[in-house]
Design an enzyme around this catalytic site. Structure first.
Site, PDB file in Angstrom:
ATOM      1  N   ASP A 133      12.994   0.502  12.160  1.00 22.65           N
ATOM      2  CA  ASP A 133      12.082  -0.570  11.682  1.00 22.65           C
ATOM      3  C   ASP A 133      11.895  -1.711  12.915  1.00 22.65           C
ATOM      4  O   ASP A 133      12.868  -1.646  13.799  1.00 22.65           O
ATOM      5  CB  ASP A 133      12.795  -1.531  10.499  1.00 22.65           C
ATOM      6  CG  ASP A 133      12.785  -0.953   9.302  1.00 22.65           C
ATOM      7  OD1 ASP A 133      11.547  -0.419   8.989  1.00 22.65           O
ATOM      8  OD2 ASP A 133      13.535  -1.123   8.481  1.00 22.65           O
ATOM      9  N   HIS A 135       5.064   5.200   6.769  1.00 21.48           N
ATOM     10  CA  HIS A 135       6.161   4.288   7.430  1.00 21.48           C
ATOM     11  C   HIS A 135       7.639   4.819   6.959  1.00 21.48           C
ATOM     12  O   HIS A 135       8.512   5.047   7.828  1.00 21.48           O
ATOM     13  CB  HIS A 135       6.386   2.789   6.698  1.00 21.48           C
ATOM     14  CG  HIS A 135       7.563   1.930   7.044  1.00 21.48           C
ATOM     15  ND1 HIS A 135       7.262   1.111   8.311  1.00 21.48           N
ATOM     16  CD2 HIS A 135       8.736   1.967   6.499  1.00 21.48           C
ATOM     17  CE1 HIS A 135       8.456   0.568   8.289  1.00 21.48           C
ATOM     18  NE2 HIS A 135       9.553   0.916   7.454  1.00 21.48           N
ATOM     19  N   GLU A 136       7.837   5.452   5.775  1.00 21.04           N
ATOM     20  CA  GLU A 136       9.219   5.959   5.542  1.00 21.04           C
ATOM     21  C   GLU A 136       9.286   7.545   6.230  1.00 21.04           C
ATOM     22  O   GLU A 136      10.350   7.758   6.650  1.00 21.04           O
ATOM     23  CB  GLU A 136       9.512   6.049   3.861  1.00 21.04           C
ATOM     24  CG  GLU A 136       9.372   4.800   3.312  1.00 21.04           C
ATOM     25  CD  GLU A 136      10.467   3.832   3.841  1.00 21.04           C
ATOM     26  OE1 GLU A 136      11.615   4.239   4.424  1.00 21.04           O
ATOM     27  OE2 GLU A 136      10.176   2.610   3.641  1.00 21.04           O
ATOM     28  N   HIS A 188      10.531   6.952   9.765  1.00 23.03           N
ATOM     29  CA  HIS A 188      11.883   6.896   9.620  1.00 23.03           C
ATOM     30  C   HIS A 188      12.559   8.381   9.818  1.00 23.03           C
ATOM     31  O   HIS A 188      13.604   8.403  10.876  1.00 23.03           O
ATOM     32  CB  HIS A 188      12.673   6.192   8.681  1.00 23.03           C
ATOM     33  CG  HIS A 188      12.584   4.570   8.587  1.00 23.03           C
ATOM     34  ND1 HIS A 188      12.907   4.013   9.457  1.00 23.03           N
ATOM     35  CD2 HIS A 188      12.052   3.788   7.710  1.00 23.03           C
ATOM     36  CE1 HIS A 188      12.360   2.773   9.246  1.00 23.03           C
ATOM     37  NE2 HIS A 188      12.027   2.704   8.250  1.00 23.03           N
ATOM     38  N   ASP A 202       0.867  -1.384  -0.040  1.00 21.20           N
ATOM     39  CA  ASP A 202       0.102   0.023  -0.185  1.00 21.20           C
ATOM     40  C   ASP A 202       0.844   1.202   0.012  1.00 21.20           C
ATOM     41  O   ASP A 202       1.815   1.453   0.930  1.00 21.20           O
ATOM     42  CB  ASP A 202      -0.843   0.048   1.129  1.00 21.20           C
ATOM     43  CG  ASP A 202      -1.776   1.084   1.251  1.00 21.20           C
ATOM     44  OD1 ASP A 202      -2.975   1.261   0.436  1.00 21.20           O
ATOM     45  OD2 ASP A 202      -1.652   2.230   2.152  1.00 21.20           O
TER      46      ASP A 202
END
Length: 186
Positions: A131, A121-122, A125, A114
């Protein structure tokens, strides 16, 4: 929610009673102001077909944390975060906290992951999160280990608290990610 201490209650009572006894009138002490969110700008002009997913990923972080706000960069300004599309795997190249480059890789998208989850998510970071693999779909930072069926783009409560702590919000006791200079490939 406001909590009034005994001392605060006594002080408020004294302030109310002083004008009745002829003493000087003064204002009640102000509530402490909430800390302003640290604004980080992002440039998604190189995100190609993923620009809307990047904007949604940023909006999700804005909905879930108070200590940081992600905004699109204004014309002519330098962004804290640069977002690019490429044919590789999604990854983040964090610099200092809140600064870096995100790649929305078509390889993961072509495999069925997705785009909004990838984006959130990125960006996580860049906000200092590592992670957490393997992990369940309820953990945004579990990344690809949650499988292609996972569409959850939201950080869980622990991930939210860690970002708050990273940016001076509510302290959680969780240490910020110390691998800021490392390439984080998901």
């Amino acid at each position: 929610m406001h909590v009034r201490t005994l001392a605060g209650g006594i002080a408020a009572a004294l302030l109310v009673s002083l004008p009745l006894t002829g003493g000087p009138a003064t204002a009640a002490p102000a509530e402490p102001a909430a800390a302003a969110a640290r604004v980080l700008t992002y440039d998604a002009s190189g995100a190609a077909e993923f620009k809307a997913a990047v904007d949604r990923g940023a909006a999700i972080w804005n909905e879930t944390v108070d200590a940081v706000e992600l905004r699109p960069v204004a014309a002519g300004q330098r962004a804290n975060i640069r977002v690019l599309a490429d044919n590789g795997w999604p990854r983040a190249l964090p610099g200092s906290l809140g600064n870096g480059t995100v790649y929305i890789g078509r390889q993961a998208v072509n495999q069925g992951y997705d785009t909004v989850r990838i984006s959130s998510h990125e960006l996580g970071h860049i906000l200092g999160l590592p992670d957490r693999k393997p992990g369940p779909c309820t953990s945004l930072m579990s990344g690809s280990s949650a499988g292609v069926s996972c569409k959850n783009p939201y950080p869980n409560a622990a991930e939210q608290a860690e970002v708050e702590g990273n940016f001076g919000g509510v302290l959680t006791g969780l240490a910020p990610d110390v691998r800021r200079a490392a390439v984080i490939v998901d």
